[in-house]
Design a protein around this motif. Sequence first.
Motif, PDB file in Angstrom:
ATOM      1  N   PRO A 248     114.591  61.037  90.293  1.00 27.01           N
ATOM      2  CA  PRO A 248     113.389  60.564  90.985  1.00 27.01           C
ATOM      3  C   PRO A 248     112.822  61.559  91.996  1.00 27.01           C
ATOM      4  N   GLU A 249     113.685  62.343  92.647  1.00 28.98           N
ATOM      5  CA  GLU A 249     113.158  63.297  93.636  1.00 28.98           C
ATOM      6  C   GLU A 249     112.320  64.364  92.942  1.00 28.98           C
ATOM      7  N   PHE A 250     112.840  64.954  91.878  1.00 36.26           N
ATOM      8  CA  PHE A 250     112.077  65.950  91.140  1.00 36.26           C
ATOM      9  C   PHE A 250     110.814  65.325  90.573  1.00 36.26           C
ATOM     10  N   THR A 251     110.925  64.123  90.024  1.00 38.61           N
ATOM     11  CA  THR A 251     109.780  63.473  89.382  1.00 38.61           C
ATOM     12  C   THR A 251     108.658  63.245  90.375  1.00 38.61           C
ATOM     13  N   ARG A 252     108.988  62.713  91.545  1.00 35.16           N
ATOM     14  CA  ARG A 252     107.936  62.481  92.542  1.00 35.16           C
ATOM     15  C   ARG A 252     107.292  63.793  92.983  1.00 35.16           C
ATOM     16  N   ALA A 253     108.107  64.810  93.167  1.00 33.15           N
ATOM     17  CA  ALA A 253     107.586  66.097  93.650  1.00 33.15           C
ATOM     18  C   ALA A 253     106.694  66.773  92.615  1.00 33.15           C
ATOM     19  N   HIS A 254     106.901  66.471  91.314  1.00 34.65           N
ATOM     20  CA  HIS A 254     106.164  67.165  90.258  1.00 34.65           C
ATOM     21  C   HIS A 254     105.281  66.232  89.438  1.00 34.65           C
ATOM     22  N   TRP A 255     105.008  65.047  89.974  1.00 36.85           N
ATOM     23  CA  TRP A 255     104.294  64.053  89.181  1.00 36.85           C
ATOM     24  C   TRP A 255     102.947  64.564  88.673  1.00 36.85           C
ATOM     25  N   ASP A 256     102.238  65.294  89.497  1.00 38.30           N
ATOM     26  CA  ASP A 256     100.905  65.783  89.117  1.00 38.30           C
ATOM     27  C   ASP A 256     100.924  67.235  88.644  1.00 38.30           C
ATOM     28  N   ALA A 257     102.091  67.788  88.463  1.00 41.83           N
ATOM     29  CA  ALA A 257     102.183  69.184  88.024  1.00 41.83           C
ATOM     30  C   ALA A 257     101.808  69.309  86.551  1.00 41.83           C
ATOM     31  N   PRO A 258     101.319  70.476  86.123  1.00 38.74           N
ATOM     32  CA  PRO A 258     101.028  70.691  84.700  1.00 38.74           C
ATOM     33  C   PRO A 258     102.299  70.559  83.853  1.00 38.74           C
ATOM     34  N   HIS A 259     102.128  70.147  82.623  1.00 36.62           N
ATOM     35  CA  HIS A 259     103.272  69.991  81.734  1.00 36.62           C
ATOM     36  C   HIS A 259     104.078  71.281  81.586  1.00 36.62           C
ATOM     37  N   GLU A 260     103.397  72.399  81.579  1.00 37.25           N
ATOM     38  CA  GLU A 260     104.095  73.671  81.391  1.00 37.25           C
ATOM     39  C   GLU A 260     105.065  73.948  82.533  1.00 37.25           C
ATOM     40  N   ILE A 261     104.660  73.622  83.763  1.00 40.24           N
ATOM     41  CA  ILE A 261     105.534  73.837  84.921  1.00 40.24           C
ATOM     42  C   ILE A 261     106.739  72.905  84.850  1.00 40.24           C
ATOM     43  N   ILE A 262     106.489  71.646  84.517  1.00 41.80           N
ATOM     44  CA  ILE A 262     107.582  70.672  84.397  1.00 41.80           C
ATOM     45  C   ILE A 262     108.578  71.124  83.345  1.00 41.80           C
ATOM     46  N   ALA A 263     108.077  71.492  82.177  1.00 38.47           N
ATOM     47  CA  ALA A 263     108.965  71.902  81.088  1.00 38.47           C
ATOM     48  C   ALA A 263     109.758  73.148  81.458  1.00 38.47           C
ATOM     49  N   GLN A 264     109.107  74.115  82.066  1.00 35.82           N
ATOM     50  CA  GLN A 264     109.790  75.356  82.447  1.00 35.82           C
ATOM     51  C   GLN A 264     110.955  75.075  83.380  1.00 35.82           C
ATOM     52  N   ARG A 265     110.742  74.255  84.382  1.00 32.89           N
ATOM     53  CA  ARG A 265     111.795  74.016  85.381  1.00 32.89           C
ATOM     54  C   ARG A 265     112.924  73.159  84.823  1.00 32.89           C
ATOM     55  N   LEU A 266     112.585  72.171  83.997  1.00 37.20           N
ATOM     56  CA  LEU A 266     113.637  71.335  83.426  1.00 37.20           C
ATOM     57  C   LEU A 266     114.434  72.092  82.367  1.00 37.20           C
ATOM     58  N   LEU A 267     113.770  72.914  81.587  1.00 31.48           N
ATOM     59  CA  LEU A 267     114.503  73.724  80.598  1.00 31.48           C
ATOM     60  C   LEU A 267     115.425  74.723  81.287  1.00 31.48           C
ATOM     61  N   GLN A 268     114.969  75.301  82.382  1.00 28.84           N
ATOM     62  CA  GLN A 268     115.824  76.214  83.134  1.00 28.84           C
ATOM     63  C   GLN A 268     117.054  75.487  83.658  1.00 28.84           C
ATOM     64  N   ALA A 269     116.861  74.269  84.163  1.00 28.84           N
ATOM     65  CA  ALA A 269     117.993  73.505  84.685  1.00 28.84           C
ATOM     66  C   ALA A 269     118.953  73.083  83.582  1.00 28.84           C
ATOM     67  N   ALA A 270     118.424  72.856  82.376  1.00 24.04           N
ATOM     68  CA  ALA A 270     119.254  72.389  81.257  1.00 24.04           C
ATOM     69  C   ALA A 270     119.838  73.517  80.439  1.00 24.04           C
ATOM     70  N   ASN A 271     119.501  74.754  80.741  1.00 24.84           N
ATOM     71  CA  ASN A 271     119.868  75.871  79.875  1.00 24.84           C
ATOM     72  C   ASN A 271     121.377  76.015  79.677  1.00 24.84           C
ATOM     73  N   ASP A 272     122.163  75.727  80.707  1.00 26.26           N
ATOM     74  CA  ASP A 272     123.614  75.880  80.570  1.00 26.26           C
ATOM     75  C   ASP A 272     124.193  74.957  79.509  1.00 26.26           C
ATOM     76  N   TRP A 273     123.510  73.842  79.231  1.00 24.89           N
ATOM     77  CA  TRP A 273     124.018  72.902  78.232  1.00 24.89           C
ATOM     78  C   TRP A 273     123.343  73.083  76.870  1.00 24.89           C
ATOM     79  N   LEU A 274     122.188  73.710  76.845  1.00 23.55           N
ATOM     80  CA  LEU A 274     121.479  73.869  75.567  1.00 23.55           C
ATOM     81  C   LEU A 274     121.811  75.226  74.930  1.00 23.55           C
ATOM     82  N   ARG A 275     121.428  76.290  75.612  1.00 21.47           N
ATOM     83  CA  ARG A 275     121.783  77.664  75.217  1.00 21.47           C
ATOM     84  C   ARG A 275     121.380  78.033  73.795  1.00 21.47           C
ATOM     85  N   VAL A 276     120.276  77.467  73.328  1.00 22.31           N
ATOM     86  CA  VAL A 276     119.720  77.846  72.032  1.00 22.31           C
ATOM     87  C   VAL A 276     118.198  77.887  72.170  1.00 22.31           C
ATOM     88  N   PRO A 277     117.503  78.611  71.289  1.00 22.29           N
ATOM     89  CA  PRO A 277     116.046  78.704  71.394  1.00 22.29           C
ATOM     90  C   PRO A 277     115.356  77.354  71.230  1.00 22.29           C
TER      91      PRO A 277
END
Length: 337
Positions: A248-277
């Motif tokens: 909820p903290e991230f969501t509230r802070a980025h609610w009006d952010a462009p989709h590209e910014i949201i995706a970039q930051r969440l993918l970066q945070a998830a990279n350690d578990w995904l690690r594939v293109p």
Amino acid sequence: MTHFNVDCLITGAGMAGLTAARILQTQGLNVVVLDKGRGIGGRMATRWTDNDAGGRARYDHGAQFFTARDAAFQTQVDDWLARGLAKEWARGFSGASGQPQHDGHPRYSAVNGMNSLARDLARDLAVTTNARVDSISPQEQGWRVRRAQGDHHTAASILLTPPVEQSLALLDAGATTLADDTRAALERISYDPCMALLVELDAPSRLPEPGAVQLRGEPLGQPLVWIGDNHRKGISPDAFTVTVHAGPEFTRAHWDAPHEIIAQRLLQAANDWLRVPVKRWYVHRWRYSQPVVTHPDACLFTTQPAPLAFAGDAFGSSRLEGAFLSGRAAAHLLLNR
């Protein structure tokens, strides 16, 4: 005698609304369910898209799994299990360390995505989608429900299952006055929002068993609370899809952010578990995701100015099981009013 075109009108075709509708219809009532969305299910949501190989990429992007601790809900779950609509997925998920945290209690998933369970509950019910309600107002011994399309229903009773803020807005638009204590109890209810990122990968994810990581409390600036592999769960056999939920903290802070910014930051945070293109991604915003202040009872019922009930996962216990129990309680109160 006042005549109504339905005995009970229900807004919202999620777990609570559909559960109540089935009970009321079984008891002989004429019930109509209206939902403003294109489909039914509410947060029992499954999205699918065509992928490059000609198959389908499928994502559960609302509720990810469910548990059963109440006997009544366990009976419903057992029915789904017996008919092959649900299965046990796991008995706990990995945490931030990647180590399993099993407690022995089953977590269930829908075999064909969470929305398939909503469709099962809706069978043989009169459910109308794309039905946006403009206002709900009292009339003699009942209710008048006006829709955005210009038509209306008259109902002897109403069950409101959307997020409470939306339900109150419908009543306000119809100049409906609730008792002060009823209004105050409803206004105390609040929800956390959630940002969902739906990701199709080029190869299998590196998530630990059973294919999901549950992170609690957004530790040390971690924006994620959940990463779930839909392919490993079994609902997306044709594509490697993952659902990422932000806290909820991230969501509230980025609610009006462009989709590209949201995706970039969440993918970066998830990279350690995904690690594939990543092949493609989609962003979905849940404004009312998780109730954080709930009503203590399984539903709220009043006869003033006419029979009216409020139900959903913000009443009693939260999550899918809570919504089921809330809809069940509301149906029984409406039957016994």
